[in-house]
Scaffold this motif. Structure first.
Motif, short mmCIF file in Angstrom:
data_model
loop_
_atom_site.label_atom_id
_atom_site.label_comp_id
_atom_site.label_asym_id
_atom_site.label_seq_id
_atom_site.Cartn_x
_atom_site.Cartn_y
_atom_site.Cartn_z
N VAL A 147 36.37 31.00 45.73
CA VAL A 147 34.96 30.85 45.04
C VAL A 147 35.29 30.18 43.84
CG1 VAL A 147 35.14 33.33 44.22
CG2 VAL A 147 33.03 32.26 44.23
N CYS A 190 38.24 36.47 38.72
CA CYS A 190 37.96 36.94 40.12
C CYS A 190 37.26 38.27 39.99
CB CYS A 190 39.27 37.60 40.94
SG CYS A 190 40.28 36.13 41.27
N PHE A 213 32.93 35.10 47.77
CA PHE A 213 33.61 34.12 48.33
C PHE A 213 32.62 33.19 49.28
CE2 PHE A 213 37.58 35.16 46.33
CZ PHE A 213 37.48 36.64 46.22
#
Length: 130
Positions: A100, A105, A117
């Motif tokens: 992504v 994250c 994602f």
């Protein structure tokens, strides 16, 4: 269009090791992507195994694999790895690489949320026998 291709799966005995690779169209240098490994077994949800923010190198692991699995990147070859040691039968699953465009994250929620994602590979099977 982003493409991801996994390789390195196979069959091993309990206690063995495998190293998964994920390559494709993402150029790691100056790349603001979070990349991750997920796994899925029939009838179960896809679960996050490990993730890495490519820019910072920050890593995240599911508790079930901490101390056994290591996520890493090789920028020169634009490849993400998952070194899996001390494999257990419960690690048997299809393993997917995901990405992504995000510097971190954990933006917008925990790193292991599948819906974050938007790019996925086709998966590579890992089978661990007892």
């Amino acid at each position: 269009q982003v493409t991801l291709v996994e390789s390195g799966g196979g069959s091993v005995q309990s206690g063995g090791s495998l190293k998964l690779s994920c390559g494709g169209s993402i150029r790691f240098t100056y790349s603001y992507y979070c990349m991750a490994w997920f796994r899925q077994t029939p009838g179960k949800d896809r679960e996050g195994v490990a993730a890495m923010a490519l820019e910072t190198g920050s890593t995240y692991y599911d508790d079930s694999v901490k101390g056994r699995f290591t996520i890493s990147q090789e920028s020169a070859n634009n490849t993400l790895f998952l070194q899996m040691n001390s494999l257990k039968p419960e690690d048997t699953a299809m393993y997917y690489c995901a990405a992504v465009p995000s510097r971190r994250c954990d933006t917008g929620g925990p790193w292991y949320l599948r819906f974050k994602f938007n790019h996925w590979g086709q998966g590579t099977q890992v089978t661990v026998s007892s």
